[in-house]
Scaffold this motif. Structure first.
Motif, PDB file in Angstrom:
ATOM      1  N   ILE A   8       0.837  -1.292   0.055  1.00 24.27           N
ATOM      2  CA  ILE A   8       0.011   0.245   0.003  1.00 24.27           C
ATOM      3  C   ILE A   8       0.807   1.157  -0.103  1.00 24.27           C
ATOM      4  O   ILE A   8       0.558   2.107  -0.758  1.00 24.27           O
ATOM      5  N   LEU A   9       1.803   1.207   0.917  1.00 15.92           N
ATOM      6  CA  LEU A   9       2.677   2.498   1.003  1.00 15.92           C
ATOM      7  C   LEU A   9       3.406   2.618  -0.245  1.00 15.92           C
ATOM      8  O   LEU A   9       3.582   3.727  -1.061  1.00 15.92           O
ATOM      9  N   ALA A  10       4.109   1.557  -1.280  1.00 13.46           N
ATOM     10  CA  ALA A  10       4.682   1.687  -2.390  1.00 13.46           C
ATOM     11  C   ALA A  10       3.877   2.219  -3.256  1.00 13.46           C
ATOM     12  O   ALA A  10       4.203   3.134  -4.299  1.00 13.46           O
ATOM     13  N   ILE A  11       2.637   1.750  -3.274  1.00 10.76           N
ATOM     14  CA  ILE A  11       1.406   2.176  -4.454  1.00 10.76           C
ATOM     15  C   ILE A  11       1.253   3.522  -4.181  1.00 10.76           C
ATOM     16  O   ILE A  11       1.192   4.531  -5.220  1.00 10.76           O
ATOM     17  N   PHE A  12       1.156   3.835  -2.946  1.00 16.51           N
ATOM     18  CA  PHE A  12       0.910   5.460  -2.598  1.00 16.51           C
ATOM     19  C   PHE A  12       1.811   6.389  -3.035  1.00 16.51           C
ATOM     20  O   PHE A  12       1.779   7.526  -3.734  1.00 16.51           O
ATOM     21  N   ILE A  13       3.139   5.880  -2.661  1.00 16.80           N
ATOM     22  CA  ILE A  13       4.418   6.781  -3.036  1.00 16.80           C
ATOM     23  C   ILE A  13       4.464   6.958  -4.606  1.00 16.80           C
ATOM     24  O   ILE A  13       4.837   7.808  -5.223  1.00 16.80           O
ATOM     25  N   ALA A  14       4.147   5.716  -5.252  1.00 16.25           N
ATOM     26  CA  ALA A  14       4.425   5.705  -6.691  1.00 16.25           C
ATOM     27  C   ALA A  14       3.349   6.757  -7.329  1.00 16.25           C
ATOM     28  O   ALA A  14       3.524   7.453  -8.270  1.00 16.25           O
ATOM     29  N   SER A 176       8.272  19.350  -3.015  1.00 12.26           N
ATOM     30  CA  SER A 176       7.464  17.984  -3.311  1.00 12.26           C
ATOM     31  C   SER A 176       8.209  16.930  -2.569  1.00 12.26           C
ATOM     32  O   SER A 176       7.550  15.870  -1.880  1.00 12.26           O
ATOM     33  N   LEU A 177       9.685  17.179  -2.290  1.00 10.12           N
ATOM     34  CA  LEU A 177      10.351  15.930  -1.370  1.00 10.12           C
ATOM     35  C   LEU A 177       9.789  16.170   0.002  1.00 10.12           C
ATOM     36  O   LEU A 177       9.468  15.207   0.735  1.00 10.12           O
ATOM     37  N   LEU A 178       9.649  17.321   0.541  1.00  7.90           N
ATOM     38  CA  LEU A 178       9.042  17.293   1.971  1.00  7.90           C
ATOM     39  C   LEU A 178       7.561  16.899   1.989  1.00  7.90           C
ATOM     40  O   LEU A 178       7.499  16.348   2.953  1.00  7.90           O
ATOM     41  N   ALA A 179       6.682  17.171   0.863  1.00  9.62           N
ATOM     42  CA  ALA A 179       5.547  16.548   0.841  1.00  9.62           C
ATOM     43  C   ALA A 179       5.413  15.067   0.843  1.00  9.62           C
ATOM     44  O   ALA A 179       4.680  14.531   1.567  1.00  9.62           O
ATOM     45  N   LEU A 180       6.284  14.732   0.030  1.00  9.70           N
ATOM     46  CA  LEU A 180       6.513  13.066   0.129  1.00  9.70           C
ATOM     47  C   LEU A 180       6.797  12.483   1.161  1.00  9.70           C
ATOM     48  O   LEU A 180       6.176  11.487   1.709  1.00  9.70           O
ATOM     49  N   ILE A 181       7.810  12.879   1.828  1.00  4.93           N
ATOM     50  CA  ILE A 181       8.137  12.725   3.022  1.00  4.93           C
ATOM     51  C   ILE A 181       7.160  12.571   4.174  1.00  4.93           C
ATOM     52  O   ILE A 181       6.833  11.710   5.055  1.00  4.93           O
ATOM     53  N   LEU A 182       6.334  13.760   4.435  1.00  4.51           N
ATOM     54  CA  LEU A 182       5.372  13.692   5.271  1.00  4.51           C
ATOM     55  C   LEU A 182       3.994  12.959   5.005  1.00  4.51           C
ATOM     56  O   LEU A 182       3.643  12.309   5.934  1.00  4.51           O
ATOM     57  N   THR A 184       4.320  10.157   3.397  1.00  6.38           N
ATOM     58  CA  THR A 184       4.969   8.691   3.407  1.00  6.38           C
ATOM     59  C   THR A 184       4.669   8.357   5.023  1.00  6.38           C
ATOM     60  O   THR A 184       4.120   7.353   5.366  1.00  6.38           O
ATOM     61  N   LEU A 185       5.150   9.398   5.928  1.00  5.77           N
ATOM     62  CA  LEU A 185       4.945   9.269   7.319  1.00  5.77           C
ATOM     63  C   LEU A 185       3.441   8.909   7.667  1.00  5.77           C
ATOM     64  O   LEU A 185       3.146   8.144   8.384  1.00  5.77           O
ATOM     65  N   ILE A 186       2.631   9.686   7.151  1.00  2.86           N
ATOM     66  CA  ILE A 186       1.206   9.975   7.517  1.00  2.86           C
ATOM     67  C   ILE A 186       0.735   8.500   6.963  1.00  2.86           C
ATOM     68  O   ILE A 186      -0.147   7.540   7.585  1.00  2.86           O
ATOM     69  N   THR A 187       1.135   8.193   5.755  1.00  7.81           N
ATOM     70  CA  THR A 187       0.575   6.974   5.159  1.00  7.81           C
ATOM     71  C   THR A 187       0.984   5.580   5.865  1.00  7.81           C
ATOM     72  O   THR A 187       0.095   4.639   6.361  1.00  7.81           O
ATOM     73  N   LEU A 188       2.212   5.612   6.471  1.00  4.94           N
ATOM     74  CA  LEU A 188       2.684   4.656   7.154  1.00  4.94           C
ATOM     75  C   LEU A 188       1.982   4.453   8.536  1.00  4.94           C
ATOM     76  O   LEU A 188       1.860   3.459   9.044  1.00  4.94           O
ATOM     77  N   ILE A 189       1.768   5.486   9.122  1.00  2.00           N
ATOM     78  CA  ILE A 189       0.949   5.517  10.382  1.00  2.00           C
ATOM     79  C   ILE A 189      -0.485   4.931  10.295  1.00  2.00           C
ATOM     80  O   ILE A 189      -0.832   4.113  10.917  1.00  2.00           O
ATOM     81  N   ILE A 190      -1.105   5.545   9.039  1.00  2.00           N
ATOM     82  CA  ILE A 190      -2.458   4.915   8.701  1.00  2.00           C
ATOM     83  C   ILE A 190      -2.607   3.361   8.376  1.00  2.00           C
ATOM     84  O   ILE A 190      -3.256   2.752   8.822  1.00  2.00           O
ATOM     85  N   THR A 191      -1.608   3.140   7.504  1.00  2.00           N
ATOM     86  CA  THR A 191      -1.238   1.654   7.284  1.00  2.00           C
ATOM     87  C   THR A 191      -1.103   0.747   8.367  1.00  2.00           C
ATOM     88  O   THR A 191      -1.696  -0.404   8.453  1.00  2.00           O
ATOM     89  N   LYS A 192      -0.235   1.313   9.283  1.00  2.00           N
ATOM     90  CA  LYS A 192      -0.113   0.404  10.511  1.00  2.00           C
ATOM     91  C   LYS A 192      -1.334   0.397  11.282  1.00  2.00           C
ATOM     92  O   LYS A 192      -1.416  -0.906  11.799  1.00  2.00           O
ATOM     93  N   ARG A 193      -2.237   1.287  11.443  1.00  2.00           N
ATOM     94  CA  ARG A 193      -3.267   1.344  12.195  1.00  2.00           C
ATOM     95  C   ARG A 193      -4.396   0.232  11.372  1.00  2.00           C
ATOM     96  O   ARG A 193      -5.154  -0.506  12.291  1.00  2.00           O
ATOM     97  N   ILE A 194      -4.287   0.461  10.046  1.00  2.00           N
ATOM     98  CA  ILE A 194      -5.139  -0.459   9.460  1.00  2.00           C
ATOM     99  C   ILE A 194      -4.428  -2.122   9.462  1.00  2.00           C
ATOM    100  O   ILE A 194      -5.180  -2.990   9.780  1.00  2.00           O
ATOM    101  N   ALA A 195      -3.447  -2.358   9.283  1.00  2.00           N
ATOM    102  CA  ALA A 195      -2.578  -3.592   9.202  1.00  2.00           C
ATOM    103  C   ALA A 195      -2.602  -4.139  10.452  1.00  2.00           C
ATOM    104  O   ALA A 195      -2.657  -5.404  10.568  1.00  2.00           O
TER     105      ALA A 195
END
Length: 591
Positions: A8-14, A176-182, A184-195
């Protein structure tokens, strides 16, 4: 579950990267165009302003020498390169280099554009004098009559113009880089809560697949994941209840099969025994449970049964037949072979059902023999009565002596017929246990002595001894009349089948909770091969003597059923020519 999280994280980043690049490229191009146009307009505006500030010589407007001083002053206030060109292309003034060193500019694109009447001429090229790429803007120098007197040109290095575009690019890239990092962290937290709850649910599902139906999901989740957890818990509860029901049904089925009197054997498609019940071991005469996993041939040891099983395999149809077993002892078995489907499609299993009908066939034979013997026994007195009656009717009754003789014979035969019918009826009632029992306490020795009185006359005529050997004084609860009937049959037989001056002894003793009565004689005895049949109806060892003594051939059969109705047992021991002993065992207290 970690793979899903990273997927999920890779798809979101892509997706974010693709959108960021697309938007960035579009924005950069748009901003570059805007910045270029802005600087071009600014440079044009600046050139026009400078041109308007230059004083033109009214007397000689084409003489541009007078404006060079003013141009020098204006050049000090501007960062761009300022060039003034006369109509012939000669550089009158240049703020970046010595004008004598410059060639004629009549062929310059921006210069030609102004001469052609355009308000502005623009071009970009590598400067031969400064050896750098410059962006040129040319505007006309007009006299008081708006006549063209020369060309004013401003130039700015292209690098300065592109510098703004690079700054925009860097700014967009950093954003764009700062937005991607931010994100990504938000997505990682959300996916962890889902996973995390999904991973917990997967653990519960794996436990359910391992038949651990007591596990439940107790994690914290929200939305559809919470519904999924609740559904998993409902599934676990349902599986646990179904498993308990299946186990209970299996237990009941196991108990049912194990307590069947029918032998049950399950054979798989490889002819291997998968299951047997205790009744099968009894019928086959060996412990078949030890042969589970082996070929059924090792258990059956019967060609007829093996053949029937193979026919069922080949035809896949139910087979039924009576099979004769000769080992370990003779048996008649009703065999049913039933094909059933296995676990896998096309797999063929068989259920072998064996029912021991040896006793049924024996009883059928006994019944047939009984009918035959009864018919024969009844035929004799009936024939005699009929014959004597016909003889009397033919005139013999006129002779009083013959009449009396025939009537005496007819009376004897009718009495014998009456005894026979009564014994048959009595035996039928005893077989069906329809004879009422009047239970009372009886002194066993007194019952024996009372029976001696019934046969004393016959015993005295044969000069026989009647002895009672009382080892234990016993009082038993029994039907007194039935007990005397048993003793009378056994003692009377002993007297009848014992030669003159013989001896009949009745022994009474106690063994455990039973009263044992032994009726012994030293008479003719019974052959060993006939002892098993002595209790059959109408069976006689010495047929002539039995019939002459008035016996019906049912006495011992009646005795056997009377003893069984009193919850006892009777056995025999005899040697030919040495005598016979009947052993009766009765419970002291009835069940």
């Amino acid at each position: 579950m970690r793979k899903l999280q990273f997927r999920i994280l890779a798809i979101f980043i892509a997706i974010f990267t693709i959108f960021s690049l697309s938007i960035g490229l579009f924005s950069i191009n748009l901003l570059q165009d805007y910045a270029g146009n802005s600087q071009e307009e600014e440079l044009i505006k600046q050139a026009k302003t400078i041109a308007s500030l230059l004083p033109m010589n009214a007397d000689n407007p084409t003489n541009l020498e007078a404006v060079t001083n003013e141009a020098t002053a204006l050049e000090m206030q501007s960062d761009e390169r300022l060039t003034i060109i006369d109509l012939s292309g000669v550089v009158v003034f240049d703020s970046a280099t010595n004008r004598e060193d410059l060639e004629n500019h009549s062929n310059r694109e921006e210069f030609q554009a102004v001469l052609a009447g355009n308000e502005v001429g623009v071009s970009a090229r590598n400067s031969e004098s400064t050896n750098e790429t410059l962006y040129y803007v040319a505007v006309p120098l007009l006299g008081e009559q708006n006549e063209l007197t020369g060309v004013l040109r401003l130039s700015r290095p292209v690098a300065e113009i592109n510098q703004i575009s690079e700054q925009i690019k860097h700014s967009l890239l950093l954003f764009s880089l700062l937005a991607l990092i931010l994100t990504t962290l938000i997505t990682l937290i959300i996916t962890k809560r889902i996973a995390r709850p999904i991973n917990d649910i997967m653990i519960v599902a794996k436990s359910l697949s391992d038949k651990q139906y007591e596990v439940r999901y107790n994690g914290n989740a929200y939305g559809e994941v919470a519904d999924l957890g609740q559904t998993i818990n409902e599934l676990a509860t349902s599986l646990e209840e179904q498993t308990q029901e299946i186990e209970q049904n299996d237990k009941r089925l196991f108990e049912l099969i194990n307590h069947l009197v029918i032998g049950v054997m399950l054979i798989d498609e490889h002819r291997t025994i998968k299951m047997v019940n205790p009744a099968m071991s009894v019928i086959l005469g060996e412990d078949v449970t030890k042969l589970v996993g082996n070929s059924y041939v090792e258990a059956t040891k019967s060609y007829g049964l093996s053949h029937l099983i193979e026919v069922a395999y080949q035809q896949n149809k139910k087979q039924n037949d009576e099979i004769y077993f000769y080992y370990p002892k003779d048996k008649i078995v009703d065999a049913n072979i039933v094909p059933i489907d296995g676990k896998e499609p096309g797999e063929q299993n068989l259920i072998v059902l064996l029912y021991d009908i040896t006793e049924i066939r024996r009883l059928e034979k006994v019944r047939t023999d009984f009918v035959t013997n009864a018919s024969h026994e009844l035929k004799t007195p009936v024939t005699a009565l009929k014959g004597f009656s016909e003889t009397l009717l033919d005139g013999a009754m006129e002779d009083k002596e013959v009449l009396k003789q025939f009537l005496e014979i007819m009376l004897a035969e009718s009495s014998r017929l009456d005894f026979l019918v009564n014994d048959i009826l009595e035996l039928s009632k005893l077989e069906q246990k329809q004879v009422p029992m009047n239970m009372q306490e009886v002194n066993l020795s007194e019952a024996v002595l009372a029976t001696f009185q019934l046969v004393k006359q016959t015993a005295d005529e044969k000069e026989m001894e009647l002895n009672l050997l009382e080892e234990d004084t016993l009082f038993i609860t029994v039907d007194n009349s039935r007990l005397k009937q048993i003793l009378a049959n056994l003692i009377n037989n002993a007297v009848v089948y014992t030669q003159e001056s013989g001896k009949v002894t009745v022994t009474i003793r106690k063994e455990n909770d039973q009263a044992v009565i032994l009726v012994s004689d030293n008479g003719i005895g019974i052959p060993e091969d006939e002892q098993d049949r002595i209790f059959e109806r109408f069976y006689r060892v010495d047929k002539a003597r039995s019939r002459n003594s008035g016996g019906t051939g049912l006495g011992l059969s009646i005795v056997k059923y009377l003893v069984e109705n009193l919850n006892g047992s009777i056995t025999i021991k005899s040697k030919l020519g040495l005598g016979t002993t009947f052993i009766v065992r009765l419970p002291i207290q009835p069940r």
